[in-house]
Design a protein around this motif. Structure first.
Motif, PDB file in Angstrom:
ATOM      1  N   GLN A  57       0.835  -1.198   0.000  1.00 47.09           N
ATOM      2  CA  GLN A  57       0.000   0.000   0.000  1.00 47.09           C
ATOM      3  C   GLN A  57       0.868   1.246   0.000  1.00 47.09           C
ATOM      4  O   GLN A  57       2.025   1.221   0.462  1.00 47.09           O
ATOM      5  CB  GLN A  57      -0.897   0.007   1.233  1.00 47.09           C
ATOM      6  N   ALA A  58       0.316   2.315  -0.496  1.00 52.88           N
ATOM      7  CA  ALA A  58       1.031   3.591  -0.487  1.00 52.88           C
ATOM      8  C   ALA A  58       1.455   3.931   0.941  1.00 52.88           C
ATOM      9  O   ALA A  58       0.689   3.741   1.887  1.00 52.88           O
ATOM     10  CB  ALA A  58       0.150   4.694  -1.056  1.00 52.88           C
ATOM     11  N   GLY A  59       2.685   4.408   1.065  1.00 52.99           N
ATOM     12  CA  GLY A  59       3.241   4.713   2.369  1.00 52.99           C
ATOM     13  C   GLY A  59       4.030   3.564   2.978  1.00 52.99           C
ATOM     14  O   GLY A  59       4.728   3.755   3.976  1.00 52.99           O
ATOM     15  N   GLN A  69      11.144   0.369 -14.879  1.00 50.48           N
ATOM     16  CA  GLN A  69      10.322   0.733 -16.026  1.00 50.48           C
ATOM     17  C   GLN A  69       8.888   0.823 -15.552  1.00 50.48           C
ATOM     18  O   GLN A  69       8.298  -0.196 -15.147  1.00 50.48           O
ATOM     19  CB  GLN A  69      10.448  -0.293 -17.148  1.00 50.48           C
ATOM     20  N   THR A  70       8.374   2.022 -15.542  1.00 49.09           N
ATOM     21  CA  THR A  70       6.993   2.242 -15.120  1.00 49.09           C
ATOM     22  C   THR A  70       6.095   2.220 -16.353  1.00 49.09           C
ATOM     23  O   THR A  70       6.570   2.427 -17.473  1.00 49.09           O
ATOM     24  CB  THR A  70       6.869   3.580 -14.384  1.00 49.09           C
ATOM     25  N   PRO A  71       4.818   1.947 -16.167  1.00 50.11           N
ATOM     26  CA  PRO A  71       3.906   1.820 -17.311  1.00 50.11           C
ATOM     27  C   PRO A  71       3.948   3.032 -18.231  1.00 50.11           C
ATOM     28  O   PRO A  71       3.793   4.171 -17.783  1.00 50.11           O
ATOM     29  CB  PRO A  71       2.537   1.675 -16.634  1.00 50.11           C
ATOM     30  N   GLY A  72       4.186   2.791 -19.510  1.00 48.08           N
ATOM     31  CA  GLY A  72       4.180   3.857 -20.502  1.00 48.08           C
ATOM     32  C   GLY A  72       5.462   4.660 -20.575  1.00 48.08           C
ATOM     33  O   GLY A  72       5.537   5.632 -21.332  1.00 48.08           O
ATOM     34  N   PRO A  93       2.151   5.369  -5.444  1.00 48.95           N
ATOM     35  CA  PRO A  93       1.628   4.633  -6.599  1.00 48.95           C
ATOM     36  C   PRO A  93       2.489   4.819  -7.844  1.00 48.95           C
ATOM     37  O   PRO A  93       2.626   3.886  -8.650  1.00 48.95           O
ATOM     38  CB  PRO A  93       0.227   5.226  -6.784  1.00 48.95           C
ATOM     39  N   GLU A  94       3.111   5.991  -8.001  1.00 46.97           N
ATOM     40  CA  GLU A  94       3.953   6.221  -9.176  1.00 46.97           C
ATOM     41  C   GLU A  94       5.273   5.466  -9.130  1.00 46.97           C
ATOM     42  O   GLU A  94       6.027   5.479 -10.110  1.00 46.97           O
ATOM     43  CB  GLU A  94       4.217   7.727  -9.374  1.00 46.97           C
ATOM     44  N   ASP A  95       5.552   4.799  -8.036  1.00 42.89           N
ATOM     45  CA  ASP A  95       6.727   3.929  -7.962  1.00 42.89           C
ATOM     46  C   ASP A  95       6.449   2.555  -8.564  1.00 42.89           C
ATOM     47  O   ASP A  95       7.358   1.729  -8.699  1.00 42.89           O
ATOM     48  CB  ASP A  95       7.183   3.735  -6.515  1.00 42.89           C
ATOM     49  N   VAL A 135       2.362  -0.540  -6.117  1.00 45.30           N
ATOM     50  CA  VAL A 135       1.976   0.262  -4.969  1.00 45.30           C
ATOM     51  C   VAL A 135       0.529   0.705  -5.172  1.00 45.30           C
ATOM     52  O   VAL A 135       0.216   1.434  -6.120  1.00 45.30           O
ATOM     53  CB  VAL A 135       2.891   1.487  -4.794  1.00 45.30           C
ATOM     54  N   SER A 136      -0.324   0.264  -4.282  1.00 50.47           N
ATOM     55  CA  SER A 136      -1.745   0.599  -4.401  1.00 50.47           C
ATOM     56  C   SER A 136      -2.063   1.856  -3.599  1.00 50.47           C
ATOM     57  O   SER A 136      -1.449   2.119  -2.564  1.00 50.47           O
ATOM     58  CB  SER A 136      -2.606  -0.561  -3.897  1.00 50.47           C
TER      59      SER A 136
END
Length: 115
Positions: free
Chosen positions: A13-15, A39-42, A87-89, A113-114
């Protein structure tokens, strides 16, 4: 033949926090640095953190203050402690070993990361 074996990815979870590990197996004459990319989505693969054999570290601006890279030279193992995850991680994290004559990559470990 050098193999990089990553572990520690997963869902958090986030955090929250995760610790990635990457062990290098095989005969390596001289390791200059080890690091983590993601590599993050996109997006293209980007450098997250790197540590030289002398202990110099460098981080992407987006992870400074939250991630810490460390290394056990005797074991040719590199770690990435990831705290305060966002989440952006989310992405696939790849271990990289830079030797004097070659560059090696792991197969990647996914981090989600949700929010």
């Amino acid at each position: 033949q050098v193999q990089l074996v990553e572990s520690g990815g997963g869902l958090v979870q986030a955090g929250g926090s995760l610790r990635l590990s990457c062990a290098a197996h095989g005969t390596i004459l001289s390791v200059n640095a080890m690091g983590w990319h993601r590599q993050t989505p996109g997006n293209k693969r980007e450098l997250v953190a790197i540590i030289t054999s002398g202990g110099f570290t460098n981080y992407a601006d987006s992870v400074k203050g939250r991630f810490t890279i460390s290394r056990d030279n005797a074991k040719n193992t590199v770690y990435l402690q990831m705290n305060t995850l966002k989440p952006e991680d989310t992405g696939v994290y790849y271990c990289n070993l830079i030797a004097s004559l070659s560059d090696y990559w792991g197969k990647g470990t996914p981090v989600t990361v949700s929010s």
